[in-house]
Write an enzyme that holds these catalytic residues in place. Sequence first.
Site, PDB file in Angstrom:
ATOM      1  N   THR A 121       0.939  -1.164   0.013  1.00 22.24           N
ATOM      2  CA  THR A 121      -0.085  -0.026  -0.112  1.00 22.24           C
ATOM      3  C   THR A 121       0.904   1.320  -0.043  1.00 22.24           C
ATOM      4  OG1 THR A 121      -1.608  -1.251   1.179  1.00 22.24           O
ATOM      5  CG2 THR A 121      -1.834   1.145   1.080  1.00 22.24           C
TER       6      THR A 121
ATOM      7  N   CYS B 259      37.332  10.041  12.102  1.00 21.09           N
ATOM      8  CA  CYS B 259      36.994   9.847  13.428  1.00 21.09           C
ATOM      9  C   CYS B 259      35.499  10.149  13.474  1.00 21.09           C
ATOM     10  CB  CYS B 259      37.587  10.941  14.450  1.00 21.09           C
ATOM     11  SG  CYS B 259      39.246  10.453  14.420  1.00 21.09           S
TER      12      CYS B 259
END
Lengths: 393, 280
Positions: free
Chosen positions: A237, A325
């Site tokens: 749907t 990092c």
Amino acid sequence: MKTIYLDNNATTRTDDEVLDAMRPYFSDLYGNPSSMHAFGGQVAHAVARAREQVAALIHCSPSEIFFTSCGTESDNTAIHSTLEAYPERRHIVTTRVEHPAVRVTCRHFQSRHGYRLSELPVDSQGRLSLDLLEQTVDDDTAIVSIMHANNETGVVFPIERIAQIVKSHGGVFHTDAVQTAGKIPIDLRRTPIDLMSISGHKIHAPKGIGVLYVRHGTHLPPFIMGGHQEQGKRAGTENVPHIVGLGKACELALRHLDEENTRVRALRDRLREGLMARCMDPYINGDPDSCLPNTLNISFEFVEGEAILLHMDAFGIAASSGSACTSGALEPSHVLRAMGVPFTRAHGSIRFSLSRYTTQDEIDYVIEKTPPIIEKLRRMSPFGRKPEMSTKT
Amino acid sequence: MWDYTDTVKDHFRNPRNVGEIENPDCVGEVGSLACGDALKLTIRLGEGERIADAKFLTFGCASAIASSSALTEIVKGMTLAEAEKVTNQDIADYLGELPEQKMHCSVMGREALEAAIRNYRTGSTEKVGLEGRVVCTCFGVTETEIERVVRENDLSEIEQVTNYCKAGGGCGACRSEIQKIVDRVRGASEQPRTAPRPARMTNIQKIKLIEETIDREIRPSLVKDGGDIELIDVEGDRVLVSPRGTCSTCPASPITLKDLVEAKLREFVSEELRVEEVKA
């Protein structure tokens, strides 16, 4: 504290008009577009209208638009379904700088299903060699997946010429246009692209909605089975509110396309010139001659990106970095490494990505706040102090 | 966005002891630009090899800067002998905690400290970890260094080793070798310890060994069940103990004393020992 949001290549603010367009489809117009009754039927009309709005942005037929859940789903589907459609072709071509949605999927087919995979390199400015592409694509190539513009550097690839090269060998050409739709013009009448991915949340629609464009005549087996929705290719749907929102967002993007390439571009240039003039050892990553109008990728040598971002964050400035990092990885961005950007610069790279909401005051604020951050980190860095390593003082 | 503690954020935004000491007594430099983080530690010593001042310069992310700042705060005022015992976990503890993927920042701090101490003692400026064979060529991590982080931080997974010292975080070609090192180090530590028993012990030595054995071999399994045990006295070969916590009311306590306490003490201290319960 006000947020200066310069991370629009990651995601964007949902436009108020988009939200207004979506709102009725939650608790008032909640019918199923597949229902026979008029209550559902009016919703089917809204979905059809959204399909037209998306098609208008990229100049194609509404029946070539398939709604998905996100850009990553569209990328995965394009590759999976094409390989399923052409089982006799065993070669995949992509680039080293693709988004993981494409890169990881291609590598999966290489390692798990024995496909031949060619990942095209880029030069130091992030550009592809079309000669090399020409030599790489052959009659065994099932799919070539090359992004329209890079999410990190903003480098725009010449997909018109790439599409022509691929089509001359009979392969399928897919492009990830998640970063370009709504930012630069796309005309599918003139470019023989077979498959194209778009993501809603990069163009001021909400997260959770995407598009796979499938050119008429492209053989693509169903990718979610069990229903007639999306021409039986992607059953389930419809996500009606988000589809309506994406339609509205595409209409707005088309309206703002000129502004994106004039006002937003000028702000980006102002930011670039301001930072280049005031910061220590800055370098532009990418190709200034072929770049998205909203993106600036800049490296500050001898300082680390996460530290820059967190200091910026304290001023409410939101950007991103190709530093290792920030992601928890240990090596910096695969895009910058593919370009041969030295690790020293890659670790200190910052991506600013603007939108039509960005103002000049915000840009000037960033130009004012950033240089002292770089200086502070340089003073703390064992490398940044050595005068012989610095080109400016 | 990393979930940094307030202490990490504070040491990142307001780092202590930034800079470089002129004519330092010890210098420790580790890491590189290519690795993404690097630390230069300089130390000035006072009387009795006590650290009078420590400063750092760091290239790296927020947790690398915070770890460096914490390191200098920890070691100031310590003697070199005390500083030698500082571990990466001490740095992480000082900061509250570090995200697991950022533990290598605390290891970098410990490495810089070691390099500095070694520099003072030997005049060498070589990175301490570079002894031995390089296992991870991407980040230049040696077998010795991997063994050490596995041992000191009780690591069991390859991913943890990568988080703590970066080994295996690049091309990944050394991952199977890292697994072997992990297995070897853990295998060695998990084997039952055989007691290094002195042939003749003074009474003091015997009491000390009994105490150590209770701490290491006995108390942990009692504490798990909410119990404990206290050593009251040692008279010749009679070991007088008193059960505590749930042990003091446990009907199985006499069995525990024979099967666990006495057995362990006989294994690790002396065959002649007899354990007796006293009500304290």
